[in-house]
Design a protein around this motif. Structure first.
Motif, PDB file in Angstrom:
ATOM      1  N   LEU B  94      -7.808 -13.878  -4.413  1.00 43.60           N
ATOM      2  CA  LEU B  94      -8.538 -13.541  -3.192  1.00 43.60           C
ATOM      3  C   LEU B  94      -9.475 -12.344  -3.339  1.00 43.60           C
ATOM      4  CD1 LEU B  94      -8.712 -14.401  -0.200  1.00 43.60           C
ATOM      5  CD2 LEU B  94      -6.908 -12.763   0.286  1.00 43.60           C
ATOM      6  N   HIS B 102     -13.636 -17.366  -0.240  1.00 42.06           N
ATOM      7  CA  HIS B 102     -12.876 -16.230   0.268  1.00 42.06           C
ATOM      8  C   HIS B 102     -12.494 -16.422   1.726  1.00 42.06           C
ATOM      9  CE1 HIS B 102     -12.535 -12.276   2.284  1.00 42.06           C
ATOM     10  NE2 HIS B 102     -11.721 -12.058   1.275  1.00 42.06           N
ATOM     11  N   ALA B 241      -1.320 -13.042  -5.433  1.00 38.45           N
ATOM     12  CA  ALA B 241      -2.193 -11.943  -5.003  1.00 38.45           C
ATOM     13  C   ALA B 241      -1.439 -11.037  -4.035  1.00 38.45           C
ATOM     14  CB  ALA B 241      -3.459 -12.486  -4.341  1.00 38.45           C
ATOM     15  N   ILE B 242      -0.627 -11.646  -3.180  1.00 41.15           N
ATOM     16  CA  ILE B 242       0.140 -10.847  -2.224  1.00 41.15           C
ATOM     17  C   ILE B 242       1.186 -10.021  -2.964  1.00 41.15           C
ATOM     18  CG2 ILE B 242       1.786 -11.009  -0.313  1.00 41.15           C
ATOM     19  CD1 ILE B 242       0.077 -13.459   0.628  1.00 41.15           C
ATOM     20  N   GLY B 245      -0.851  -7.364  -4.981  1.00 37.35           N
ATOM     21  CA  GLY B 245      -1.512  -6.365  -4.147  1.00 37.35           C
ATOM     22  C   GLY B 245      -0.532  -5.537  -3.360  1.00 37.35           C
ATOM     23  N   MET B 253       2.411   4.839  -2.631  1.00 35.32           N
ATOM     24  CA  MET B 253       2.137   5.554  -1.390  1.00 35.32           C
ATOM     25  C   MET B 253       3.416   6.192  -0.837  1.00 35.32           C
ATOM     26  SD  MET B 253      -0.588   6.205   0.042  1.00 35.32           S
ATOM     27  CE  MET B 253      -0.427   7.468   1.274  1.00 35.32           C
ATOM     28  N   SER B 292      -5.972   3.704  -3.992  1.00 38.48           N
ATOM     29  CA  SER B 292      -6.828   2.679  -4.568  1.00 38.48           C
ATOM     30  C   SER B 292      -8.250   3.193  -4.415  1.00 38.48           C
ATOM     31  CB  SER B 292      -6.630   1.364  -3.816  1.00 38.48           C
ATOM     32  OG  SER B 292      -7.584   0.434  -4.250  1.00 38.48           O
ATOM     33  N   THR B 296     -12.482  -1.291  -5.341  1.00 40.25           N
ATOM     34  CA  THR B 296     -13.576  -1.793  -4.524  1.00 40.25           C
ATOM     35  C   THR B 296     -14.886  -1.771  -5.316  1.00 40.25           C
ATOM     36  OG1 THR B 296     -13.420   0.433  -3.651  1.00 40.25           O
ATOM     37  CG2 THR B 296     -12.742  -1.330  -2.196  1.00 40.25           C
ATOM     38  N   ARG B 298     -18.134  -3.982  -6.999  1.00 35.76           N
ATOM     39  CA  ARG B 298     -18.942  -5.139  -6.609  1.00 35.76           C
ATOM     40  C   ARG B 298     -20.127  -5.313  -7.553  1.00 35.76           C
ATOM     41  NH1 ARG B 298     -14.939  -5.223  -3.802  1.00 35.76           N
ATOM     42  NH2 ARG B 298     -14.808  -5.425  -1.537  1.00 35.76           N
ATOM     43  N   CYS B 356      -7.968  -4.647   3.097  1.00 31.27           N
ATOM     44  CA  CYS B 356      -6.575  -5.009   2.779  1.00 31.27           C
ATOM     45  C   CYS B 356      -5.894  -5.927   3.794  1.00 31.27           C
ATOM     46  CB  CYS B 356      -5.754  -3.740   2.636  1.00 31.27           C
ATOM     47  SG  CYS B 356      -4.070  -4.092   2.108  1.00 31.27           S
ATOM     48  N   SER B 357      -5.378  -7.029   3.276  1.00 25.86           N
ATOM     49  CA  SER B 357      -4.644  -7.985   4.113  1.00 25.86           C
ATOM     50  C   SER B 357      -3.315  -7.420   4.572  1.00 25.86           C
ATOM     51  CB  SER B 357      -4.329  -9.242   3.308  1.00 25.86           C
ATOM     52  OG  SER B 357      -5.468  -9.771   2.737  1.00 25.86           O
ATOM     53  N   VAL B 362       1.887  -2.355   5.695  1.00 29.62           N
ATOM     54  CA  VAL B 362       2.064  -1.071   5.007  1.00 29.62           C
ATOM     55  C   VAL B 362       2.217   0.054   6.031  1.00 29.62           C
ATOM     56  CG1 VAL B 362       1.033   0.620   3.461  1.00 29.62           C
ATOM     57  CG2 VAL B 362       0.594  -1.809   3.108  1.00 29.62           C
TER      58      VAL B 362
HETATM   59  C1  HEM Z   1      -0.555   1.508   0.435  1.00 33.45           C
HETATM   60  C2  HEM Z   1      -0.639   0.244   0.135  1.00 33.45           C
HETATM   61  C3  HEM Z   1      -1.925  -0.517  -0.080  1.00 33.45           C
HETATM   62  C4  HEM Z   1      -3.191  -0.073  -0.365  1.00 33.45           C
HETATM   63  C5  HEM Z   1      -3.660   1.362  -0.550  1.00 33.45           C
HETATM   64  C6  HEM Z   1      -4.036  -1.245  -0.467  1.00 33.45           C
HETATM   65  C7  HEM Z   1      -5.397  -1.196  -0.720  1.00 33.45           C
HETATM   66  C8  HEM Z   1      -6.226  -2.282  -0.718  1.00 33.45           C
HETATM   67  C9  HEM Z   1      -7.663  -2.221  -0.849  1.00 33.45           C
HETATM   68  C10 HEM Z   1      -8.483  -0.950  -1.015  1.00 33.45           C
HETATM   69  C11 HEM Z   1      -8.134  -3.500  -0.795  1.00 33.45           C
HETATM   70  C12 HEM Z   1      -9.598  -3.936  -0.850  1.00 33.45           C
HETATM   71  C13 HEM Z   1     -10.038  -4.326  -2.234  1.00 33.45           C
HETATM   72  C14 HEM Z   1     -11.507  -4.665  -2.292  1.00 33.45           C
HETATM   73  O1  HEM Z   1     -12.238  -4.551  -1.303  1.00 33.45           O
HETATM   74  O2  HEM Z   1     -11.978  -5.052  -3.375  1.00 33.45           O
HETATM   75  C15 HEM Z   1      -6.994  -4.371  -0.651  1.00 33.45           C
HETATM   76  C16 HEM Z   1      -7.052  -5.750  -0.596  1.00 33.45           C
HETATM   77  C17 HEM Z   1      -5.937  -6.555  -0.518  1.00 33.45           C
HETATM   78  N1  HEM Z   1      -4.633  -6.165  -0.322  1.00 33.45           N
HETATM   79 FE1  HEM Z   1      -3.976  -4.262  -0.187  1.00 33.45          FE
HETATM   80  N2  HEM Z   1      -3.279  -2.365  -0.270  1.00 33.45           N
HETATM   81  C18 HEM Z   1      -1.987  -1.979  -0.010  1.00 33.45           C
HETATM   82  C19 HEM Z   1      -0.910  -2.805   0.267  1.00 33.45           C
HETATM   83  C20 HEM Z   1      -0.959  -4.173   0.335  1.00 33.45           C
HETATM   84  C21 HEM Z   1       0.140  -5.041   0.702  1.00 33.45           C
HETATM   85  C22 HEM Z   1       1.536  -4.575   1.120  1.00 33.45           C
HETATM   86  C23 HEM Z   1      -0.309  -6.321   0.594  1.00 33.45           C
HETATM   87  C24 HEM Z   1       0.405  -7.636   0.867  1.00 33.45           C
HETATM   88  C25 HEM Z   1       1.522  -7.798   1.486  1.00 33.45           C
HETATM   89  C26 HEM Z   1      -1.683  -6.256   0.170  1.00 33.45           C
HETATM   90  C27 HEM Z   1      -2.480  -7.358  -0.067  1.00 33.45           C
HETATM   91  C28 HEM Z   1      -3.843  -7.288  -0.285  1.00 33.45           C
HETATM   92  C29 HEM Z   1      -4.670  -8.471  -0.480  1.00 33.45           C
HETATM   93  C30 HEM Z   1      -4.186  -9.927  -0.512  1.00 33.45           C
HETATM   94  C31 HEM Z   1      -5.993  -8.001  -0.626  1.00 33.45           C
HETATM   95  C32 HEM Z   1      -7.243  -8.850  -0.840  1.00 33.45           C
HETATM   96  C33 HEM Z   1      -7.877  -9.121   0.491  1.00 33.45           C
HETATM   97  C34 HEM Z   1      -9.177  -9.878   0.385  1.00 33.45           C
HETATM   98  O3  HEM Z   1      -9.784  -9.937  -0.690  1.00 33.45           O
HETATM   99  O4  HEM Z   1      -9.605 -10.438   1.413  1.00 33.45           O
HETATM  100  N3  HEM Z   1      -2.055  -4.940   0.035  1.00 33.45           N
HETATM  101  N4  HEM Z   1      -5.836  -3.608  -0.587  1.00 33.45           N
END
Ligand code: HEM
Lengths: 66, 407
Positions: B94, B102, B241-242, B245, B253, B292, B296, B298, B356-357, B362
């Motif tokens: 994703l 997407h 991915a889940i 991620g 954190m 993170s 990000t 691109r 972030c999904s 979180v």
């Molecule tokens: C402190 C914890 C977390 C931080 C700092 C974080 C940070 C991020 C960031 C910055 C992105 C954007 C990436 C981009 O734009 O290229 C992202 C995307 C994502 N995160 Fe998190 N995340 C965290 C926890 C989680 C958790 C707990 C899950 C799932 C249960 C998760 C699932 C995802 C997924 C699936 C994406 C992709 C979304 C997309 O592309 O539409 N993340 N996360």
């Protein structure tokens, strides 16, 4: 204040609902935004402005202010 | 050999190391002041990319529909030593898909993460937190909170979200420990990842035959009933991915948040006196640590004018979340940790369509963990000097390898 949402571009971040759950909600079926109030009262102003600003895709608009 | 002009040779190398647990690399401040959108050279492959450091520019570029997150595009700023042939041979998750793929996949998973769904998990999450705190109290002495709290809580939460049966949970926890440990080597990680992929594949087959009440079954059912048209294998990649991620990020954190609250007793006391500050405290911790930072990344799909800078089609862009979150125009006195900050929403979870999904989940977990831990163990303190805590300087996600505490 009158609001409009663009469900086509909504990515369901939930960020608006956490800003003001009395104004914004998410469709249980598809996670996308819908409005509980199209014209929220002045007591919602700060929270709504925060929601509009923090929407990651700009799906929320204030179409009439005041 | 290609000739590199003097100016080009002097592009700073990226990523830059963080020297202390708090805040971004020191260099960002100077870059933001002098040339807020400027070229860096990637340590991984020597290629150039634009580093974007101002809050407004970071938000603008991440919500611009002319950028792509496709990691297999030659211009994408790669941070990992993965050869392009390998990247191109596996389906993208994703994070690295663009519209329309997407949009389809994001719509499939997001109903699982609505604010209402996540709210319903609060009570159970608090039970999980209490179980791990009970174990820590029973153990006594010096305890590593990364191993005993920060890693297992998100792992357990994801197990329950995905409906992983109790008897398989040790496998999941071992996977997490094996991937995240200080001594994990790349080969071991590859083996663990392959095991996880195989596990998820089996789970998908089982759940399509016997759907239950869990995220994996819901995706399979929704995909079919609402005609999303994904293959089972694609759903498997979404689930991975889940998993990918969701655990290291949250674990890091938790560890860093506890450190900040131990080291800032005034902020901790504020939070303990007024629990309604929990949500702001979590926002502030997300901002300060911005764990993170450069995920990000691109590629420009067209020429894009960003502020004074013309980014050419095909050029790589790194939208630095840590730099944006320390932009003094938006966050006065940006290095101060202040949970009462009345500030705009920070970009710790990113911005634009890929934001972030898991963010609602979180936030919920962190809002519960921090007050609960200090309520139950009020005398919590570091068991080693803070300078000796091992930072994850070699990782894409900022964090601590160990957090030894006592009380
Ligand atoms: C402190 C914890 C977390 C931080 C700092 C974080 C940070 C991020 C960031 C910055 C992105 C954007 C990436 C981009 O734009 O290229 C992202 C995307 C994502 N995160 Fe998190 N995340 C965290 C926890 C989680 C958790 C707990 C899950 C799932 C249960 C998760 C699932 C995802 C997924 C699936 C994406 C992709 C979304 C997309 O592309 O539409 N993340 N996360």
């Amino acid at each position: 204040m009158r609001l409009a949402v663009d469900r086509e571009i909504c990515v369901s971040s939930g960020s608006c609902v956490s800003s003001d759950p009395a104004v914004f909600d998410q469709d249980a079926e598809d996670g996308r935004v819908f409005l509980l109030h199209e014209a929220p009262g002045p007591e919602h102003r700060d929270a709504v402005l925060q929601a509009v600003h923090s929407c990651p895709v700009g799906a929320l608009k204030i179409v009439e202010d005041g | 050999m290609t000739k590199i002009s003097k100016a080009e040779a002097e592009y700073p190398s990226f990523p830059m190391a963080r020297s202390c647990p708090y805040g971004p690399p020191k260099e960002y401040e100077e870059i933001r002041e002098q040339a807020p959108i400027s070229k860096v050279r990637l340590a991984m492959n020597g290629r150039e990319a634009w580093l974007v450091t101002r809050y407004d520019d970071v938000r603008e570029i991440l919500s611009d529909s002319r950028v792509s997150a496709d990691i297999t595009n030659d211009g994408y700023p790669l941070m990992l030593p993965v050869p392009m042939e390998i990247l191109k041979s596996v389906p993208r998750a994703l994070f690295h898909l663009d519209h329309p793929e997407h949009t389809v996949q994001r719509r499939l998973i997001m109903p699982e993460f609505t604010v209402r769904r996540i709210d319903a998990m609060r009570e159970r999450t608090l039970e999980i937190i209490d179980e791990y705190i009970d174990a820590i109290l029973a153990k006594g002495g010096t305890v590593d909170l990364i191993e005993e709290l920060a890693m297992p809580i998100p792992a357990q939460a994801i197990c329950e979200l995905l409906g992983i049966p109790v008897e398989d949970r040790h496998f999941f926890h071992e996977y997490v420990a094996g991937i995240l440990g200080k001594d994990s080597d790349p080969e071991q990680i590859a083996v663990r990842e392959a095991e996880m992929a195989a596990y998820i594949e089996r789970m998908l087959v089982e759940r399509s035959e016997n759907p239950g009440d869990d995220l994996v079954s819901n995706l399979i059912v929704r995909n079919e009933e609402d005609g999303f048209g994904l293959e089972l294998a694609e759903i498997g990649i979404l689930v991975r991915a889940i998993v990918a991620g969701g655990h290291e990020t949250t674990a890091n954190m938790i560890g860093l948040g506890i450190l900040a609250l131990i080291e800032h007793p005034d902020q901790r006391e504020l939070l303990m006196k007024d629990r309604s500050l929990a949500s702001r405290a979590v926002d502030e911790l997300m901002r300060i640590f911005s764990i993170s930072d450069f995920g990000t990344s691109r590629v420009a799909m067209e020429d894009i004018q960003l502020g004074d800078t013309l980014i050419r089609k095909g050029e790589g862009i790194i939208a630095s979340l840590a730099a944006a979150n320390h932009d003094p125009d938006l966050f006065p006195d940006p290095y101060r940790f202040d949970i009462t900050r009345e500030s705009v929403r920070n970009v710790g979870f990113g911005h634009g369509v890929h934001q972030c999904s898991g963010q609602t989940m979180v936030r919920m977990q962190l809002e519960l963990i921090f007050p609960r831990l200090f309520e139950r163990i009020p005398g919590l303190r570091l068991a080693v000097p803070a300078e000796e805590l091992p930072l994850k300087n070699d990782s894409l996600i900022h964090g601590l390898y160990k957090l030894p505490v006592t009380w």
